[in-house]
Design an enzyme around this catalytic site. Structure first.
Site, PDB file in Angstrom:
ATOM      1  NE  ARG A  77       7.817  -6.753 -11.130  1.00 48.67           N
ATOM      2  CZ  ARG A  77       6.827  -5.946 -10.411  1.00 48.67           C
ATOM      3  NH1 ARG A  77       5.806  -5.687 -10.747  1.00 48.67           N
ATOM      4  NH2 ARG A  77       7.460  -5.580  -9.115  1.00 48.67           N
ATOM      5  CG  ASN A  88       6.556  -9.888  -9.876  1.00 51.31           C
ATOM      6  OD1 ASN A  88       7.250 -10.165 -10.653  1.00 51.31           O
ATOM      7  ND2 ASN A  88       6.954  -9.292  -8.722  1.00 51.31           N
TER       8      ASN A  88
END
Length: 90
Positions: free
Chosen positions: A19, A37
């Site tokens: 990320r 996520n």
């Protein structure tokens, strides 16, 4: 012209800074949107911006950061949200 793509990345993509890496890549390319996520171990993103920049980010996401092992990348067209920055969602 602004385009948007919804991306689902599977494989070893959580716990490897995917990320944060995606945010860094997006900001370098001038792409807006978000990444997060998912409970099933995959990563989801909505990326929007100029077509060439979005395409480049999606291509980079096919490999991900050095610790990632991308098994698959699913890309679908999306509606641009008008985002003005890129964020990591939790």
């Amino acid at each position: 012209m602004t385009i948007a793509r919804h991306v689902i990345v599977t494989g070893t993509v959580q716990g490897v800074f995917f990320r944060a890496w995606t945010k860094q890549q997006a900001e370098a390319l001038g792409v807006c949107g978000w990444v997060r996520n998912l409970p099933n171990g995959s990563v989801e993103a909505l990326v929007e911006g100029e077509e060439a920049a979005v395409a480049e980010l999606v291509e980079r996401m096919r490999s991900g950061p050095s610790g990632a092992a991308v098994a698959s990348l699913e890309v679908t067209e999306a509606v641009a949200s008008g985002a003005t920055r890129f964020e990591v969602r939790h």
